[in-house]
Design a protein around this motif. Structure first.
Motif, PDB file in Angstrom:
ATOM      1  N   ASN A 226      35.015  50.708  43.669  1.00  0.00           N
ATOM      2  CA  ASN A 226      34.768  50.315  43.858  1.00  0.00           C
ATOM      3  C   ASN A 226      33.535  49.605  44.983  1.00  0.00           C
ATOM      4  OD1 ASN A 226      35.939  52.977  44.543  1.00  0.00           O
ATOM      5  ND2 ASN A 226      34.222  54.357  43.704  1.00  0.00           N
ATOM      6  N   ASP A 227      32.814  49.388  44.083  1.00  0.00           N
ATOM      7  CA  ASP A 227      31.566  48.226  44.395  1.00  0.00           C
ATOM      8  C   ASP A 227      31.911  46.411  44.195  1.00  0.00           C
ATOM      9  OD1 ASP A 227      30.652  50.393  45.205  1.00  0.00           O
ATOM     10  OD2 ASP A 227      29.584  50.435  43.144  1.00  0.00           O
ATOM     11  N   MET A 284      47.267  49.852  27.883  1.00  0.00           N
ATOM     12  CA  MET A 284      47.763  51.333  28.283  1.00  0.00           C
ATOM     13  C   MET A 284      47.145  51.357  29.452  1.00  0.00           C
ATOM     14  SD  MET A 284      48.109  54.681  26.131  1.00  0.00           S
ATOM     15  CE  MET A 284      46.534  55.126  25.929  1.00  0.00           C
ATOM     16  N   VAL A 285      45.846  51.679  29.704  1.00  0.00           N
ATOM     17  CA  VAL A 285      44.971  52.427  30.556  1.00  0.00           C
ATOM     18  C   VAL A 285      45.011  52.301  31.627  1.00  0.00           C
ATOM     19  CG1 VAL A 285      42.721  53.832  30.976  1.00  0.00           C
ATOM     20  CG2 VAL A 285      43.248  53.682  29.041  1.00  0.00           C
ATOM     21  N   GLY A 286      44.669  49.812  31.774  1.00  0.00           N
ATOM     22  CA  GLY A 286      44.496  49.919  32.641  1.00  0.00           C
ATOM     23  C   GLY A 286      45.964  49.962  33.540  1.00  0.00           C
ATOM     24  N   ALA A 287      46.794  49.053  32.675  1.00  0.00           N
ATOM     25  CA  ALA A 287      48.376  49.836  33.346  1.00  0.00           C
ATOM     26  C   ALA A 287      48.831  51.712  34.086  1.00  0.00           C
ATOM     27  CB  ALA A 287      50.147  49.327  32.187  1.00  0.00           C
ATOM     28  N   GLU A 288      48.257  52.171  33.087  1.00  0.00           N
ATOM     29  CA  GLU A 288      48.329  53.904  33.462  1.00  0.00           C
ATOM     30  C   GLU A 288      47.795  53.824  35.062  1.00  0.00           C
ATOM     31  OE1 GLU A 288      46.989  56.475  30.432  1.00  0.00           O
ATOM     32  OE2 GLU A 288      49.247  56.550  29.512  1.00  0.00           O
ATOM     33  N   MET A 289      46.667  52.903  35.336  1.00  0.00           N
ATOM     34  CA  MET A 289      45.953  53.250  37.218  1.00  0.00           C
ATOM     35  C   MET A 289      47.183  52.828  37.582  1.00  0.00           C
ATOM     36  SD  MET A 289      42.628  54.703  36.675  1.00  0.00           S
ATOM     37  CE  MET A 289      42.327  54.029  38.041  1.00  0.00           C
ATOM     38  N   VAL A 290      47.270  51.627  37.689  1.00  0.00           N
ATOM     39  CA  VAL A 290      47.927  50.497  38.473  1.00  0.00           C
ATOM     40  C   VAL A 290      49.378  51.019  38.440  1.00  0.00           C
ATOM     41  CG1 VAL A 290      48.674  48.198  38.674  1.00  0.00           C
ATOM     42  CG2 VAL A 290      46.205  48.824  37.545  1.00  0.00           C
ATOM     43  N   ILE A 291      50.407  51.610  37.893  1.00  0.00           N
ATOM     44  CA  ILE A 291      51.649  51.988  38.124  1.00  0.00           C
ATOM     45  C   ILE A 291      51.234  53.065  39.052  1.00  0.00           C
ATOM     46  CG2 ILE A 291      53.498  53.098  37.219  1.00  0.00           C
ATOM     47  CD1 ILE A 291      53.307  51.342  34.584  1.00  0.00           C
ATOM     48  N   PRO A 292      50.971  53.990  39.529  1.00  0.00           N
ATOM     49  CA  PRO A 292      50.800  55.159  39.834  1.00  0.00           C
ATOM     50  C   PRO A 292      50.543  54.428  41.371  1.00  0.00           C
ATOM     51  CG  PRO A 292      50.318  55.850  37.537  1.00  0.00           C
ATOM     52  CD  PRO A 292      50.284  54.194  37.618  1.00  0.00           C
ATOM     53  N   LEU A 293      49.607  53.481  41.810  1.00  0.00           N
ATOM     54  CA  LEU A 293      49.193  53.006  42.893  1.00  0.00           C
ATOM     55  C   LEU A 293      50.127  52.970  43.297  1.00  0.00           C
ATOM     56  CD1 LEU A 293      45.572  52.039  41.843  1.00  0.00           C
ATOM     57  CD2 LEU A 293      46.024  53.253  43.508  1.00  0.00           C
ATOM     58  N   TYR A 294      50.926  51.896  42.672  1.00  0.00           N
ATOM     59  CA  TYR A 294      51.907  50.531  43.491  1.00  0.00           C
ATOM     60  C   TYR A 294      53.156  51.572  44.144  1.00  0.00           C
ATOM     61  CZ  TYR A 294      57.102  48.759  43.487  1.00  0.00           C
ATOM     62  OH  TYR A 294      57.779  48.349  43.451  1.00  0.00           O
ATOM     63  N   SER A 409      38.675  50.999  27.807  1.00  0.00           N
ATOM     64  CA  SER A 409      39.402  51.435  27.960  1.00  0.00           C
ATOM     65  C   SER A 409      38.619  51.644  29.195  1.00  0.00           C
ATOM     66  CB  SER A 409      39.249  53.347  28.099  1.00  0.00           C
ATOM     67  OG  SER A 409      40.525  53.277  27.015  1.00  0.00           O
ATOM     68  N   SER A 410      37.439  51.426  29.898  1.00  0.00           N
ATOM     69  CA  SER A 410      36.765  51.046  30.713  1.00  0.00           C
ATOM     70  C   SER A 410      36.533  49.867  30.796  1.00  0.00           C
ATOM     71  CB  SER A 410      34.792  51.830  30.440  1.00  0.00           C
ATOM     72  OG  SER A 410      35.279  52.644  30.403  1.00  0.00           O
ATOM     73  N   ILE A 411      36.810  48.862  30.308  1.00  0.00           N
ATOM     74  CA  ILE A 411      37.226  47.117  30.977  1.00  0.00           C
ATOM     75  C   ILE A 411      37.968  46.921  31.177  1.00  0.00           C
ATOM     76  CG2 ILE A 411      36.551  45.263  29.931  1.00  0.00           C
ATOM     77  CD1 ILE A 411      34.143  46.150  27.772  1.00  0.00           C
ATOM     78  N   GLY A 412      39.469  47.292  30.252  1.00  0.00           N
ATOM     79  CA  GLY A 412      40.354  46.893  31.043  1.00  0.00           C
ATOM     80  C   GLY A 412      40.972  47.519  32.170  1.00  0.00           C
ATOM     81  N   THR A 413      40.720  49.228  32.496  1.00  0.00           N
ATOM     82  CA  THR A 413      40.425  49.307  33.923  1.00  0.00           C
ATOM     83  C   THR A 413      39.839  48.780  34.761  1.00  0.00           C
ATOM     84  OG1 THR A 413      41.049  51.332  33.335  1.00  0.00           O
ATOM     85  CG2 THR A 413      40.250  50.986  35.291  1.00  0.00           C
ATOM     86  N   ALA A 414      38.617  48.324  34.512  1.00  0.00           N
ATOM     87  CA  ALA A 414      38.032  47.245  35.222  1.00  0.00           C
ATOM     88  C   ALA A 414      38.160  46.276  35.932  1.00  0.00           C
ATOM     89  CB  ALA A 414      36.016  47.282  35.059  1.00  0.00           C
ATOM     90  N   ILE A 415      38.334  45.472  34.735  1.00  0.00           N
ATOM     91  CA  ILE A 415      39.126  43.922  35.395  1.00  0.00           C
ATOM     92  C   ILE A 415      40.308  44.663  36.000  1.00  0.00           C
ATOM     93  CG2 ILE A 415      40.749  41.895  33.837  1.00  0.00           C
ATOM     94  CD1 ILE A 415      38.278  42.499  31.825  1.00  0.00           C
ATOM     95  N   LEU A 416      41.450  45.364  35.416  1.00  0.00           N
ATOM     96  CA  LEU A 416      43.107  45.624  36.667  1.00  0.00           C
ATOM     97  C   LEU A 416      42.884  45.446  37.710  1.00  0.00           C
ATOM     98  CD1 LEU A 416      44.872  46.721  33.713  1.00  0.00           C
ATOM     99  CD2 LEU A 416      44.920  44.471  34.052  1.00  0.00           C
ATOM    100  N   ILE A 417      41.746  46.785  38.235  1.00  0.00           N
ATOM    101  CA  ILE A 417      41.198  47.477  38.900  1.00  0.00           C
ATOM    102  C   ILE A 417      40.680  46.364  39.911  1.00  0.00           C
ATOM    103  CG2 ILE A 417      40.712  49.401  40.650  1.00  0.00           C
ATOM    104  CD1 ILE A 417      42.623  50.136  39.576  1.00  0.00           C
ATOM    105  N   SER A 418      40.335  45.440  39.587  1.00  0.00           N
ATOM    106  CA  SER A 418      39.048  44.461  40.362  1.00  0.00           C
ATOM    107  C   SER A 418      40.457  42.845  40.829  1.00  0.00           C
ATOM    108  CB  SER A 418      38.395  44.051  39.608  1.00  0.00           C
ATOM    109  OG  SER A 418      39.034  43.537  38.678  1.00  0.00           O
ATOM    110  N   VAL A 419      41.468  42.790  39.585  1.00  0.00           N
ATOM    111  CA  VAL A 419      41.842  41.553  40.063  1.00  0.00           C
ATOM    112  C   VAL A 419      43.326  42.281  41.214  1.00  0.00           C
ATOM    113  CG1 VAL A 419      44.458  40.884  39.551  1.00  0.00           C
ATOM    114  CG2 VAL A 419      41.915  40.728  37.441  1.00  0.00           C
TER     115      VAL A 419
END
Length: 491
Positions: A226-227, A284-294, A409-419
């Protein structure tokens, strides 16, 4: 297998104990993602913003991350039967409060109470399975555990989407209440105390440093989406978290009886397994967040349908977990991990070339192949690390591994979402086009968004390559600590 006995030498039924343990843990871990599609409805019902409702997930993650290290101490202090009953009763109280909550604040408090139960039950499940099975059979045992840890969160979005579409959001909690009540009743009869106790004293300063350090670090990474990385809150909480965790770690290494035994990292097999497990979780977790967004943003599908598209992958992983566990018991983790990481990386690569018209079936199959690869890595690698530790360090090893994985998991999600966000923003067309040539702006915005997804998946590929490289350093044969009853096997 000979008759199982508890720490008091009394026989018990291993099958019934495991059944109660898995059923209860499935209910608690399912809650990690059960509200995935309920946020819009909750925002409307309670008249709250998206950032406010997000606390139901952020708060859950924070308390869970804080509880895991504390659980290591609790497992050595209290009998596993009492601890499991505490976890399930606490979870039931939180679920009841969520079900009846008249306001968002009370819903959030109920959610946090739930999380205390989850934070205890998940490490307890793994530790009990590692304790009641001999090292040469732990792969199959942890495979059963993997069904719960891997399948339950993956089922959450699909199940919640269906319930939100057909019933009320309160039913997300209401459906779990009778099952948890049954689990608690069964636990009184069939749960036994099986983890040896050492009655450790508690170091209050360690608890404070652990709680504030891990809480601050996890909050920082969860706020990046978010930030952004430049936010003062993100930077300050990450720096504070790192400082407090460093102080916590230094204190643990000086204490004769540490709150959390970090010396488990002195065992190279455990250290490699923990790092690989963390990197796998990032992928795993980062992609699980990005795929549904797509699927939702580019393809225009609902949250429920996006969850439904990921369901086959979850089922594949659930079906494969016990099989890979049995294979691990025979051949060790190295070949499984190398093969799994190669499959994961290869199946991630096509996602970096998604278009507006990529067939949905293609995405479903690729995602299922990714999850197939992950099933070959997750539990076998974790088990290999645990087998390298003496029995007395299993509780600490489980806590360290779970904490490490939560942070990864938190780091992976943060990196992928920010990218994803930064690349999309940088490539968006000038807003003046919105008035002059709206169709061209729409086309440019779609192209920019796709570029964001491509960049995010390129990073996920890097995670996969990193994991594949680390897997090459695993031992070829199973490594079992001498204290666990077997000699160590070499490469």
């Amino acid at each position: 297998m000979k008759q199982a006995v508890d720490i008091n030498g009394k026989p018990y039924n291993r099958v019934l104990l495991i059944s109660v343990l898995l059923l209860g843990s499935f209910c608690t871990i399912l809650n990690q993602t059960l509200l995935a599609t309920a946020f819009p409805v909750l925002m409307k019902d309670f008249k709250i913003s998206a950032s406010t409702v997000q606390w139901l997930t952020t708060g859950f993650m924070l308390v869970n991350g804080i509880m895991i290290p504390i659980t290591a101490w609790m497992m050595n202090k209290f009998s596993s039967k009492k601890l499991y009953l505490f976890a399930m009763i606490t979870f039931l109280i939180g679920t009841l409060q969520c079900f009846l909550a008249p306001s968002f604040n009370l819903l959030l408090i109920g959610r946090l109470i739930q999380t205390i139960g989850v934070g205890v039950s998940m490490p307890l499940l793994q530790t009990i399975m590692l304790t009641i099975f001999p090292p040469e059979k732990r792969g199959a045992a942890m495979g059963m555990t993997g069904i719960v840890i891997g399948l339950a969160p993956a089922l959450g979005p699909t199940l919640s989407g269906w319930i939100i579409d057909h019933y009320h959001w309160r039913d997300l909690f209401g459906m779990i209440i009778p099952i948890v009540v049954i689990v608690i009743v069964l636990a009184f009869f069939f749960m036994k105390s099986v983890i040896p106790l050492s009655n450790p004293s508690i170091d209050i300063l360690s608890v404070i440093l652990s709680t504030l350090g891990f809480g601050s670090l996890l909050y920082g990474f969860s706020s990046v989406g978010n930030d952004g990385w430049g936010s003062k809150i993100v930077i300050s909480t990450l720096i504070l978290g790192i400082i407090l965790i460093a102080l916590f770690s230094r204190r643990q290494l000086k204490l004769e009886h540490p709150f959390l035994e970090l010396r488990v990292f002195k065992e190279p097999v455990f250290m490699i397994a923990a790092i690989l497990s963390g990197v796998t979780n990032m992928a795993m977790v980062g992609a699980e967040m990005v795929i549904p967004l797509y699927i939702q943003n580019i393809r225009g599908e609902s949250a429920f349908h996006s969850g439904l598209m990921l369901l086959p992958g979850a089922l594949v992983m659930g079906a494969m977990m016990p099989i890979t566990g049995i294979i691990f018991d025979k051949y060790g983790a190295k070949r499984l991990a190398i093969t799994g990481m190669f499959i994961l990386t290869a199946a991630t690569a096509p996602f970096a070339f998604l278009t507006e018209t990529t067939p949905i079936l293609y995405i479903i199959v690729l995602y299922a192949i990714r999850m197939f690869g992950i099933s070959m890595v997750m539990m076998p690698v974790t088990t290999s690390g645990m087998n390298a530790l003496p029995e007395k360090l299993i509780t600490h090893g489980t806590a360290v591994n779970n904490t490490f994985r939560q942070i990864a998991s938190s780091i992976g999600t943060a990196i992928l979402i920010s990218v994803l966000t930064n690349v999309t923003t940088s490539k968006l067309p000038d807003k003046t086009m919105l008035k002059t040539t709206p169709l061209a702006y729409k086309e440019g915005a779609t192209t920019a968004t796709l570029s964001g997804y491509h960049a995010a998946f390129l990073v996920a590929i890097v995670f996969g390559i990193l994991g594949l490289t680390i897997s090459l350093f695993l031992k070829k044969n199973p490594v079992i600590n001498k204290d666990a009853g077997k000699e160590e096997a070499g490469q």
